[in-house]
Design a protein around this motif. Structure first.
Motif, PDB file in Angstrom:
ATOM      1  N   LEU A 377       0.815  -1.215   0.000  1.00  0.00           N
ATOM      2  CA  LEU A 377       0.000   0.000   0.000  1.00  0.00           C
ATOM      3  C   LEU A 377       0.851   1.268   0.000  1.00  0.00           C
ATOM      4  N   LEU A 380       0.576   4.117  -2.603  1.00  0.00           N
ATOM      5  CA  LEU A 380      -0.507   5.109  -2.614  1.00  0.00           C
ATOM      6  C   LEU A 380       0.030   6.462  -2.160  1.00  0.00           C
ATOM      7  N   CYS A 397      -0.797   7.360   7.238  1.00  0.00           N
ATOM      8  CA  CYS A 397      -1.034   8.298   6.144  1.00  0.00           C
ATOM      9  C   CYS A 397      -0.433   9.649   6.497  1.00  0.00           C
ATOM     10  N   HIS A 420     -15.244   4.423   4.820  1.00  0.00           N
ATOM     11  CA  HIS A 420     -15.269   3.792   3.493  1.00  0.00           C
ATOM     12  C   HIS A 420     -15.057   2.281   3.602  1.00  0.00           C
ATOM     13  N   ARG A 456      -6.954  -0.774   0.597  1.00  0.00           N
ATOM     14  CA  ARG A 456      -6.459   0.030  -0.524  1.00  0.00           C
ATOM     15  C   ARG A 456      -7.578   0.889  -1.100  1.00  0.00           C
ATOM     16  N   ARG A 457      -8.729   0.263  -1.341  1.00  0.00           N
ATOM     17  CA  ARG A 457      -9.845   1.015  -1.920  1.00  0.00           C
ATOM     18  C   ARG A 457     -10.334   2.099  -0.967  1.00  0.00           C
ATOM     19  N   ILE A 459      -8.554   3.790   1.187  1.00  0.00           N
ATOM     20  CA  ILE A 459      -7.595   4.903   1.149  1.00  0.00           C
ATOM     21  C   ILE A 459      -7.747   5.684  -0.153  1.00  0.00           C
ATOM     22  N   GLU A 460      -7.966   4.970  -1.254  1.00  0.00           N
ATOM     23  CA  GLU A 460      -8.166   5.650  -2.538  1.00  0.00           C
ATOM     24  C   GLU A 460      -9.409   6.535  -2.506  1.00  0.00           C
ATOM     25  N   LEU A 461     -10.493   6.033  -1.946  1.00  0.00           N
ATOM     26  CA  LEU A 461     -11.729   6.817  -1.867  1.00  0.00           C
ATOM     27  C   LEU A 461     -11.541   8.024  -0.964  1.00  0.00           C
ATOM     28  N   THR A 462     -10.794   7.863   0.117  1.00  0.00           N
ATOM     29  CA  THR A 462     -10.520   8.986   1.010  1.00  0.00           C
ATOM     30  C   THR A 462      -9.681  10.040   0.298  1.00  0.00           C
ATOM     31  N   THR A 463      -8.699   9.590  -0.463  1.00  0.00           N
ATOM     32  CA  THR A 463      -7.876  10.519  -1.244  1.00  0.00           C
ATOM     33  C   THR A 463      -8.739  11.300  -2.224  1.00  0.00           C
ATOM     34  N   ASP A 464      -9.644  10.612  -2.895  1.00  0.00           N
ATOM     35  CA  ASP A 464     -10.553  11.279  -3.836  1.00  0.00           C
ATOM     36  C   ASP A 464     -11.400  12.332  -3.123  1.00  0.00           C
TER      37      ASP A 464
END
Length: 474
Positions: A377, A380, A397, A420, A456-457, A459-464
């Motif tokens: 991860l 990311l 993070c 998420h 992973r998903r 963290i990606e959604l949080t980043t978005d």
């Protein structure tokens, strides 16, 4: 699965028939741990209804991977029939005895089995109700021993920034996590805190070996400045758990132990989290770190969370020293109503059977896959570091990579990721900007893959979310 009996009100009528009513009951009557004053005594947290294996089911019926294994403790997994059976059988045989003037069989047998697993010399155990009371017991024993030996000034306790040791007054005074002491009183005059041994946060340009040298030198300087005659104990989690799964530099713990031995300072290894399989062994001090402490505190995984139990393994030589003293009438006036509880000890014995029967081997077998799956991860943008050992890991993070210090924004990052992930099927324990993973030891490699994929998903959604809201630009 047997139906859960309905709770009843004072008039005998069933209550809690629906989720809204249960939420209301919690808001009106239940005080949760670590509340803020703005909602204290008036909040209801997410409710779990059931558990099985590595999964829990929430009030909405979602099946979630139990990422933190409850509170680092459900090591053998949820809904183990053999643990439930032992609990019921012991309750019907002997539900309780007073440890002040009687002894029960499970506590005596468990003591021998724990001594067999502990480092050489740690052959006695005092049972408590959990980790906080275990740490409190270890510290009170240190104070008592020094009083008996005629050293009333040798009482100071050395801990570390970032550490966590409990919630009772003395154990909480040792804590070094941010915000723990903002509004709570503590025994400040008894505690000295050293630098957190976090390699990720070491000064720029300093190698890990050099960082370790500095940490040891700091302790040596403290001993010289304060005086060894005033320091009674040094306490350390082999891996800082709630502080963010901080794995210290190689050799750090052994070198700190050597300083303690040189200056007659008791070394207390706080293994409330790292014991009972989390690092692949019943106790990790000797097996993983080559460490021979004077005391080991434990709790959590000793019963896999099925019953409250904790304890302190204590070196027999410390008792021999007391028996040779000139104060044979000196009383260690410390005890708990539920010390050596027969049900807790019986459950712990069966839990040990499970660990020794293959679960420790399994934990060691899958730990490499667990660490590598989460380490991936780090590609990311929001992830600063993934660290861990055995079946415990932290995904930290970092929004501010320039100063390498969490921003105010980071206070929300963990919660956003957790939200998420829960929607996707994973329960995360957010610690400010960190996601801690410590699943039941029964987890399989394919389930580890599921966990890593969901995280992973999340963290990606949080980043978005952060980018869309203009709060972060990578």
């Amino acid at each position: 699965m047997a139906a859960i009996p309905k709770a009843t009100g004072g008039n005998g009528d069933a209550i809690g028939d629906g989720p809204d009513e249960l939420t209301l009951l919690a808001e009106r009557h239940l005080v949760q741990p670590w509340p803020v004053s703005g909602s204290i005594g008036a909040e209801a947290r997410g409710r779990l209804e059931a558990g099985e294996g590595i999964y829990v089911t929430d009030a909405a019926g979602r099946r979630l991977i139990d990422g933190p294994a409850g509170m680092w403790c459900v090591n053998a997994g949820h809904r183990r029939q053999e643990l439930a059976d032992v609990m019921a059988a012991q309750a019907m045989e002997l539900s309780y005895n007073s440890p002040w003037y009687t002894t029960n069989a499970p506590s005596a047998v468990l003591s021998k089995r724990l001594a067999d697993h502990a480092p050489d010399g740690l052959d006695h155990v005092f049972y408590t109700t959990g980790g906080s009371s275990a740490v409190e017991t270890a510290l009170r024993f240190m104070q008592f021993a020094n009083n008996v030996k005629g050293r009333p000034d040798k009482k100071l306790i050395v801990s570390r920034q970032g550490g966590y040791h409990g919630s009772t007054y003395l154990s909480a005074s040792l804590n070094g996590r941010p915000r723990d002491h903002d509004w709570m009183d503590s025994a400040e005059g008894l505690v000295i805190k050293l630098t957190c041994p976090n390699p990720f946060r070491r000064p720029e340009g300093v190698g890990e070996a050099e960082f370790c040298d500095a940490l040891v030198a700091e302790f040596r300087d403290v001993i010289e400045k304060v005086g060894a005659g005033r320091i009674g104990a040094f306490i350390a989690e082999p891996i800082m758990a709630s502080g963010g799964v901080i794995v210290p530099p190689e050799g750090y713990l052994v070198r700190m132990r050597e300083l303690c031995r040189e200056h007659d300072i008791l070394f207390i290894a706080d293994e409330v989290v790292t014991a009972f399989g989390r690092l692949g062994h019943v106790f990790a001090s000797q097996e993983v770190f080559g460490l021979d402490p004077d005391m080991i505190t434990f709790a959590k995984g000793v019963t896999s969370g099925y019953f409250p139990l904790g304890g302190v393994m204590i070196a027999g030589r410390l008792f021999e020293e007391l028996r040779r003293s000139n104060h044979s009438d000196a009383m260690f006036a410390h005890g708990l109503t539920y010390s050596s509880h027969p049900i807790g000890c019986a459950v712990a014995l069966k839990n040990l059977d499970i660990l020794e029967g293959g679960l420790l081997d399994h934990a060691r077998d899958v730990s490499g896959h667990f660490q590598s799956s989460l380490k991936a991860l780090e590609d990311l943008p929001l992830v600063g570091e993934v660290r861990g050992l055995g079946l415990m890991a932290c995904v930290e993070c970092v929004a501010d990579r320039v100063s390498n210090n969490p921003l105010t924004l980071d206070l929300e990052v963990g919660k956003r990721i957790d939200t998420h992930c829960q929607e996707l099927g994973l329960l995360v324990r957010p610690l400010i900007n960190m996601c801690v993973m410590s699943p039941p030891l029964t987890i399989s490699k394919s389930q580890i893959d599921d966990m890593a994929t969901i995280l992973r998903r999340g963290i990606e959604l949080t980043t978005d979310d952060l980018v869309r809201e203009g709060l972060w630009h990578g």
